[in-house]
Design an enzyme around this catalytic site. Structure first.
Site, PDB file in Angstrom:
ATOM      1  N   PHE A  12       0.824  -1.216   0.000  1.00  0.00           N
ATOM      2  CA  PHE A  12       0.000   0.000   0.000  1.00  0.00           C
ATOM      3  C   PHE A  12       0.859   1.267   0.000  1.00  0.00           C
ATOM      4  O   PHE A  12       0.733   2.120  -0.881  1.00  0.00           O
ATOM      5  CB  PHE A  12      -0.925  -0.064   1.221  1.00  0.00           C
ATOM      6  N   ALA A  35       6.401 -11.660  -7.100  1.00  0.00           N
ATOM      7  CA  ALA A  35       6.496 -10.815  -8.285  1.00  0.00           C
ATOM      8  C   ALA A  35       5.175 -10.112  -8.561  1.00  0.00           C
ATOM      9  O   ALA A  35       4.089 -10.626  -8.280  1.00  0.00           O
ATOM     10  CB  ALA A  35       6.918 -11.664  -9.488  1.00  0.00           C
ATOM     11  N   ALA A  72       8.779  -3.195   4.214  1.00  0.00           N
ATOM     12  CA  ALA A  72       8.291  -4.569   4.376  1.00  0.00           C
ATOM     13  C   ALA A  72       8.298  -4.955   5.849  1.00  0.00           C
ATOM     14  O   ALA A  72       9.261  -4.692   6.572  1.00  0.00           O
ATOM     15  CB  ALA A  72       9.157  -5.529   3.572  1.00  0.00           C
ATOM     16  N   TYR A 142       3.043  -6.076  17.899  1.00  0.00           N
ATOM     17  CA  TYR A 142       3.487  -5.300  16.746  1.00  0.00           C
ATOM     18  C   TYR A 142       4.265  -4.066  17.189  1.00  0.00           C
ATOM     19  O   TYR A 142       5.377  -3.796  16.708  1.00  0.00           O
ATOM     20  CB  TYR A 142       2.281  -4.899  15.902  1.00  0.00           C
TER      21      TYR A 142
END
Length: 318
Positions: A12, A35, A72, A142
């Site tokens: 995003f 990919a 990432a 997180y």
């Protein structure tokens, strides 16, 4: 112009950042696990190893970027099915991040921009907007992994000379948004009654193209060296105000019911969903003054611009 490596380039935020960098004349390589999905003009590098275990050996011959923007990550999810969420987040967001930093340094990278999260600092503000030097108190797996990654990178930078820049965005929205923001749009679109009419808490947001613009500056501006920045639109709506704005742009007025926040918190406790309720009724404002003063950065889009673009995308998918 610079050569820049973007991890998570088909995600995003990654897609928005890559478009901004390509439009700015930079040579962009996108590191992805699968990919496809990178914007036009981005050279795609696929490295599918778990937690970036193979990134050093997979590094393409001749790739010598000046900067890396590391997007990432194992992202925050509401219903995590990992047996040990802390370990799972740590493996990707801390260990994996360090592997990329080590490989980057080995291949001549001078600056590493780490996209962290305001959740590395806190889940709510302190009665005033959160600043970069506030005492961190992450509340979930997180957030703890993002804070641990920040600390590990700073130590790595001190030991090796790699220039570490940390960016902590709050909630990011824009076309293709998912998770809670999309659920709110769904509810407004379906004209569902929302018990948010009495919620006065303010939440900082950042439009994805504003964040992309800030990250591009952090990757290329010498003044960003070894800095930590909070990035936000700067117009912090109330939760009720956000729902009303979305309804206006969706052309479906939000149906807000004035339920006292104390009742909402009680319902959260009874249903074991208090953290989710707090994200709606608790205040989380961030101070983005540092990036504005140090880099002279101003968001190119207003919150209304961002909400309008997001609503146009949403309506086009219906």
């Amino acid at each position: 112009m610079s050569q820049i490596l973007v991890t998570g380039a088909n995600g995003f935020v990654g897609r928005a950042l890559c478009r901004a960098l390509v439009d700015g004349g930079h040579a962009v390589t996108g590191l992805v696990r699968q990919a496809g999905g990178c914007p036009d003009g981005v050279h795609e590098w696929v490295s599918a190893g778990k937690d970036f275990e193979d990134v050093k050996t997979d590094w393409p011959r001749g790739l010598r970027p000046e900067s890396v923007v590391h997007l990432a990550a194992r992202v925050h999810v509401l219903n995590d099915d990992a047996v040990d969420p802390d370990a799972a987040f740590h493996a990707t967001n801390v260990d994996g991040t360090l592997r990329i930093a080590e490989a980057a340094l080995h291949n001549g990278v001078r600056r590493f921009v780490f996209v962290s999260s305001i959740k590395a600092l806190a889940e709510g503000d302190l009665g005033r907007p959160l600043r970069e030097d506030d005492l961190p108190a992450p509340q979930d797996a997180y957030g703890r992994s993002k804070y641990a990654a920040e600390q590990a990178l700073l130590r790595f930078g001190e030991e090796t000379g790699l220039d570490i820049v940390i960016v902590r965005p709050p909630l990011v929205y824009g076309p293709d948004v998912r998770a809670n923001f999309l659920r709110l749009m769904d509810a407004v679109w379906k004209r569902m009654p929302l018990p948010l009419g009495s919620v006065r808490a303010r939440r900082s947001l950042v439009y994805v193209d504003n964040l992309a613009d800030a990250l591009a500056r952090c990757a290329t501006d010498p003044r960003a060296a070894r800095q930590c920045f909070h990035v936000a639109d700067g117009d912090d709506p109330t939760v009720a105000g956000l729902a009303r704005s979305l309804g206006r742009h969706l052309e479906r007025p939000a149906r807000l019911v004035p339920v006292p926040t104390s009742w909402l918190r009680l319902a959260g406790r009874l249903t074991h969903r208090l953290p989710q309720v707090e994200r709606l009724v608790g205040s989380l404002q961030v101070d983005s003054g540092r990036i504005r003063s140090v880099l002279g950065w101003q968001p190119p889009y207003s919150t209304e611009d961002g909400l309008a673009a997001t609503a146009r995308w949403y309506r086009s998918t219906r």
